[in-house]
Design a protein around this motif. Structure first.
Motif, PDB file in Angstrom:
ATOM      1  N   LEU A  47      58.471   1.867  28.617  1.00 29.15           N
ATOM      2  CA  LEU A  47      59.044   0.719  28.160  1.00 29.15           C
ATOM      3  C   LEU A  47      59.706   1.356  26.527  1.00 29.15           C
ATOM      4  O   LEU A  47      61.180   0.970  26.610  1.00 29.15           O
ATOM      5  CB  LEU A  47      58.318  -0.461  27.827  1.00 29.15           C
ATOM      6  CG  LEU A  47      59.063  -1.667  27.318  1.00 29.15           C
ATOM      7  CD1 LEU A  47      60.442  -2.037  28.517  1.00 29.15           C
ATOM      8  CD2 LEU A  47      58.125  -2.870  27.184  1.00 29.15           C
ATOM      9  N   LEU A  48      59.118   1.717  25.585  1.00 26.98           N
ATOM     10  CA  LEU A  48      59.687   2.335  24.487  1.00 26.98           C
ATOM     11  C   LEU A  48      60.481   3.262  24.751  1.00 26.98           C
ATOM     12  O   LEU A  48      61.727   3.327  24.191  1.00 26.98           O
ATOM     13  CB  LEU A  48      58.563   2.733  23.540  1.00 26.98           C
ATOM     14  CG  LEU A  48      59.035   3.385  22.113  1.00 26.98           C
ATOM     15  CD1 LEU A  48      59.653   2.153  21.419  1.00 26.98           C
ATOM     16  CD2 LEU A  48      57.707   3.914  21.543  1.00 26.98           C
ATOM     17  N   LEU A  49      60.400   4.343  25.705  1.00 26.08           N
ATOM     18  CA  LEU A  49      61.166   5.489  25.934  1.00 26.08           C
ATOM     19  C   LEU A  49      62.449   4.805  26.534  1.00 26.08           C
ATOM     20  O   LEU A  49      63.733   5.340  26.237  1.00 26.08           O
ATOM     21  CB  LEU A  49      60.663   6.396  26.888  1.00 26.08           C
ATOM     22  CG  LEU A  49      59.614   7.418  26.342  1.00 26.08           C
ATOM     23  CD1 LEU A  49      58.784   8.072  27.407  1.00 26.08           C
ATOM     24  CD2 LEU A  49      59.975   8.069  25.012  1.00 26.08           C
ATOM     25  N   ARG A  50      62.334   3.932  27.391  1.00 22.67           N
ATOM     26  CA  ARG A  50      63.818   3.496  28.071  1.00 22.67           C
ATOM     27  C   ARG A  50      64.600   2.554  27.194  1.00 22.67           C
ATOM     28  O   ARG A  50      65.750   2.516  27.088  1.00 22.67           O
ATOM     29  CB  ARG A  50      63.484   2.323  29.293  1.00 22.67           C
ATOM     30  CG  ARG A  50      62.558   3.301  30.596  1.00 22.67           C
ATOM     31  CD  ARG A  50      62.583   2.465  31.600  1.00 22.67           C
ATOM     32  NE  ARG A  50      61.939   2.991  32.683  1.00 22.67           N
ATOM     33  CZ  ARG A  50      60.589   2.944  32.776  1.00 22.67           C
ATOM     34  NH1 ARG A  50      60.054   1.972  32.409  1.00 22.67           N
ATOM     35  NH2 ARG A  50      60.055   3.552  34.011  1.00 22.67           N
ATOM     36  N   SER A  51      63.836   1.906  25.931  1.00 21.70           N
ATOM     37  CA  SER A  51      64.476   0.902  25.071  1.00 21.70           C
ATOM     38  C   SER A  51      65.152   1.978  23.967  1.00 21.70           C
ATOM     39  O   SER A  51      66.461   1.462  23.471  1.00 21.70           O
ATOM     40  CB  SER A  51      63.716   0.137  24.473  1.00 21.70           C
ATOM     41  OG  SER A  51      62.544   0.696  23.685  1.00 21.70           O
ATOM     42  N   LEU A  52      64.752   3.171  23.757  1.00 28.33           N
ATOM     43  CA  LEU A  52      65.367   3.895  22.876  1.00 28.33           C
ATOM     44  C   LEU A  52      66.402   4.865  23.579  1.00 28.33           C
ATOM     45  O   LEU A  52      66.971   5.895  23.169  1.00 28.33           O
ATOM     46  CB  LEU A  52      64.239   4.879  22.357  1.00 28.33           C
ATOM     47  CG  LEU A  52      63.401   4.137  21.333  1.00 28.33           C
ATOM     48  CD1 LEU A  52      62.145   4.964  21.053  1.00 28.33           C
ATOM     49  CD2 LEU A  52      64.103   3.504  20.091  1.00 28.33           C
ATOM     50  N   GLY A  53      66.731   4.768  24.660  1.00 32.65           N
ATOM     51  CA  GLY A  53      67.872   5.451  25.656  1.00 32.65           C
ATOM     52  C   GLY A  53      67.230   6.922  26.036  1.00 32.65           C
ATOM     53  O   GLY A  53      67.898   7.789  26.252  1.00 32.65           O
ATOM     54  N   LEU A  54      65.817   6.973  26.037  1.00 34.45           N
ATOM     55  CA  LEU A  54      65.278   8.292  26.443  1.00 34.45           C
ATOM     56  C   LEU A  54      64.438   8.181  27.571  1.00 34.45           C
ATOM     57  O   LEU A  54      63.342   8.720  28.038  1.00 34.45           O
ATOM     58  CB  LEU A  54      64.218   8.750  25.295  1.00 34.45           C
ATOM     59  CG  LEU A  54      64.584   8.947  24.056  1.00 34.45           C
ATOM     60  CD1 LEU A  54      63.503   9.390  22.918  1.00 34.45           C
ATOM     61  CD2 LEU A  54      65.603  10.145  24.073  1.00 34.45           C
ATOM     62  N   GLY A  55      65.366   7.325  28.636  1.00 33.64           N
ATOM     63  CA  GLY A  55      64.662   7.190  30.098  1.00 33.64           C
ATOM     64  C   GLY A  55      64.342   8.267  30.957  1.00 33.64           C
ATOM     65  O   GLY A  55      63.693   8.478  31.617  1.00 33.64           O
ATOM     66  N   PRO A  84      52.934   3.167  34.540  1.00 35.89           N
ATOM     67  CA  PRO A  84      54.379   3.208  35.005  1.00 35.89           C
ATOM     68  C   PRO A  84      55.151   2.110  34.176  1.00 35.89           C
ATOM     69  O   PRO A  84      56.231   2.437  33.703  1.00 35.89           O
ATOM     70  CB  PRO A  84      54.363   3.120  36.600  1.00 35.89           C
ATOM     71  CG  PRO A  84      53.191   3.727  36.936  1.00 35.89           C
ATOM     72  CD  PRO A  84      52.152   3.183  35.935  1.00 35.89           C
ATOM     73  N   ASP A  85      54.594   1.066  34.125  1.00 37.07           N
ATOM     74  CA  ASP A  85      55.282  -0.208  33.440  1.00 37.07           C
ATOM     75  C   ASP A  85      54.622  -0.365  31.941  1.00 37.07           C
ATOM     76  O   ASP A  85      54.723  -1.328  31.475  1.00 37.07           O
ATOM     77  CB  ASP A  85      55.161  -1.489  34.227  1.00 37.07           C
ATOM     78  CG  ASP A  85      55.797  -1.523  35.369  1.00 37.07           C
ATOM     79  OD1 ASP A  85      57.009  -0.656  35.543  1.00 37.07           O
ATOM     80  OD2 ASP A  85      55.526  -1.962  36.354  1.00 37.07           O
ATOM     81  N   GLY A  86      54.005   0.837  31.396  1.00 38.06           N
ATOM     82  CA  GLY A  86      53.070   0.497  30.405  1.00 38.06           C
ATOM     83  C   GLY A  86      53.970   0.560  28.993  1.00 38.06           C
ATOM     84  O   GLY A  86      55.461   0.655  29.004  1.00 38.06           O
ATOM     85  N   ALA A  87      53.519   0.361  27.788  1.00 40.67           N
ATOM     86  CA  ALA A  87      54.446   0.530  26.723  1.00 40.67           C
ATOM     87  C   ALA A  87      55.054   1.956  26.566  1.00 40.67           C
ATOM     88  O   ALA A  87      56.278   1.758  25.742  1.00 40.67           O
ATOM     89  CB  ALA A  87      53.359   0.012  25.483  1.00 40.67           C
ATOM     90  N   ILE A  88      54.452   2.728  26.591  1.00 41.60           N
ATOM     91  CA  ILE A  88      55.338   4.266  26.221  1.00 41.60           C
ATOM     92  C   ILE A  88      56.442   4.405  27.077  1.00 41.60           C
ATOM     93  O   ILE A  88      57.873   4.633  26.668  1.00 41.60           O
ATOM     94  CB  ILE A  88      54.258   5.166  26.614  1.00 41.60           C
ATOM     95  CG1 ILE A  88      53.198   5.315  25.417  1.00 41.60           C
ATOM     96  CG2 ILE A  88      55.268   6.553  26.279  1.00 41.60           C
ATOM     97  CD1 ILE A  88      52.267   6.283  25.583  1.00 41.60           C
ATOM     98  N   LEU A  94      62.864  10.782  29.943  1.00 41.04           N
ATOM     99  CA  LEU A  94      61.380  11.341  29.399  1.00 41.04           C
ATOM    100  C   LEU A  94      60.419  10.340  29.925  1.00 41.04           C
ATOM    101  O   LEU A  94      59.310  10.808  29.801  1.00 41.04           O
ATOM    102  CB  LEU A  94      61.325  11.317  27.959  1.00 41.04           C
ATOM    103  CG  LEU A  94      62.141  12.243  27.127  1.00 41.04           C
ATOM    104  CD1 LEU A  94      62.061  12.446  25.721  1.00 41.04           C
ATOM    105  CD2 LEU A  94      62.048  13.857  27.672  1.00 41.04           C
ATOM    106  N   ALA A  95      60.730   9.207  30.472  1.00 38.53           N
ATOM    107  CA  ALA A  95      59.906   8.214  31.229  1.00 38.53           C
ATOM    108  C   ALA A  95      59.106   8.756  32.506  1.00 38.53           C
ATOM    109  O   ALA A  95      59.868   9.748  33.050  1.00 38.53           O
ATOM    110  CB  ALA A  95      60.338   7.113  31.360  1.00 38.53           C
ATOM    111  N   GLN A  96      58.176   8.213  32.685  1.00 39.78           N
ATOM    112  CA  GLN A  96      57.330   8.804  33.828  1.00 39.78           C
ATOM    113  C   GLN A  96      57.199   7.787  35.027  1.00 39.78           C
ATOM    114  O   GLN A  96      56.365   6.900  34.707  1.00 39.78           O
ATOM    115  CB  GLN A  96      55.906   9.423  33.665  1.00 39.78           C
ATOM    116  CG  GLN A  96      56.016  10.562  32.735  1.00 39.78           C
ATOM    117  CD  GLN A  96      56.728  11.830  33.342  1.00 39.78           C
ATOM    118  OE1 GLN A  96      56.621  12.089  34.434  1.00 39.78           O
ATOM    119  NE2 GLN A  96      57.595  12.522  32.456  1.00 39.78           N
ATOM    120  N   PRO A  97      57.994   7.679  36.301  1.00 39.87           N
ATOM    121  CA  PRO A  97      57.915   6.467  36.939  1.00 39.87           C
ATOM    122  C   PRO A  97      56.783   6.552  37.487  1.00 39.87           C
ATOM    123  O   PRO A  97      55.904   5.472  37.968  1.00 39.87           O
ATOM    124  CB  PRO A  97      58.802   6.984  38.063  1.00 39.87           C
ATOM    125  CG  PRO A  97      59.906   7.916  37.222  1.00 39.87           C
ATOM    126  CD  PRO A  97      59.090   8.692  36.292  1.00 39.87           C
TER     127      PRO A  97
END
Length: 311
Positions: free
Chosen positions: A151-159, A145-149, A161-164
């Motif tokens: 984090l990268l999605l949230r930093s690119l504005g693609l939150g 959940p707090d991994g690099a992928i 697509l992130a998986q809580p």
């Protein structure tokens, strides 16, 4: 028959000595194979027709009941096995197809590169030579959940697509994620094999196609792909074999979870053998292993038949 003919048929003492020396070197390997190979295979086949927990002095012979329990008879074994078989089938189909779809174009591109060719090949081959266990733990870490992928999605504005829950904690993304990791790890060796095949093709064929005005896409479809069909069959067969028998990635990254959504047949056999306490499930595990072997053998025969038709 003359004495000379009899003497000619006799092996000289030096030859006998050489033959015995050769057998002396070969015998340890043959004995080791007989004990660790032939005996193990034979005892495993016999065990598939018995109940045993690994500690009792005697086996309880049950005939084909172990196989019937796995297929439909035992309500505690058959449903999870069918679910694991469906997951295994998805992996068995998607991993080889995606591997071929990615590695062949990649090999064509790498084969046409003139500069830094060796460096690029080393970079793409690196996942294959890296220790699998360490890589799987690294993937599990960056997929958390707090991994690099995430984090990268949230930093690119693609939150969105992130998986809580993490990509491995969400039932809808766990198996596709593992398939992606499996493809990532199998593309390097497939690319290397395709590169070898491309370099074996006569360059005059590509030159003639270029003179005739064929586009790169047409050259790939009409020349490269047909000539590499046997190699493709081998790559697909390797992917199918790994999908049927491999379970390390599923054991390390998800353990078959969440809720059995990443459970596969190899992992089922491993659990039945080593994680049932004193239950007499070693025979059932052996039976499942032989079912996997039969499935792999059948797919190999089908692959060989299709390959002969293509030729």
């Amino acid at each position: 028959m003359t004495t000379q003919h009899v003497a000619g048929r006799r092996r000289p003492p030096g030859r006998w000595r050489a033959a015995l020396t050769g057998w002396a070197f070969v015998f340890p390997a043959v004995a080791l194979f007989a004990v660790m190979g032939v005996y193990t295979i034979a005892s495993g086949l016999a065990l598939s027709f018995a109940k045993w927990n690994g500690f009792t002095p005697n086996w309880i012979w049950v005939g084909i009941d172990n196989y019937l329990d796995l297929l439909y008879a035992d309500p505690s074994l058959a449903p999870p096995l069918r679910k694991a078989a469906w997951n295994t089938a998805q992996v068995m189909v998607l991993v080889p197809l995606l591997t071929v779809a990615i590695s062949l174009p990649l090999a064509v591109v790498l084969n046409s590169v003139k500069r830094l060719r060796a460096v690029l090949r080393s970079v793409y081959f690196l996942p294959y030579v890296t220790s699998g266990i360490a890589v799987y733990y690294a993937w599990r870490y960056i997929l958390e959940p707090d991994g690099a992928i995430n984090l990268l999605l949230r930093s690119l504005g693609l939150g969105t697509l992130a998986q809580p829950q993490g990509f491995l904690g969400n039932p809808s993304t766990a198996l596709p994620t593992l398939i992606v990791v499996l493809v990532w790890s199998s593309v390097p060796i497939a690319t290397l094999l395709y590169l070898t095949g491309l370099q074996a093709i006569d360059p005059a064929l590509f030159e003639a196609a270029r003179i005739d005005g064929a586009a790169p896409r047409q050259t790939l479809r009409r020349i490269t792909w047909p000539l590499l069909t046997p190699l493709t069959a081998g790559i697909v067969l390797l992917g199918v074999r790994d999908s049927l028998h491999g379970f390390q990635i599923f054991l390390i990254m998800t353990g078959g979870g969440p809720g059995g959504h990443t459970d596969v047949l190899g992992l089922q056999a491993y659990r039945l053998a080593f994680f049932k306490g004193l239950a007499a499930t070693l025979g059932v595990s052996s039976a499942l292993g032989w079912l996997l072997f039969a499935g792999a053998l059948l797919l190999t025969l089908v692959n060989a038949r299709l390959l002969r038709r293509v030729r």
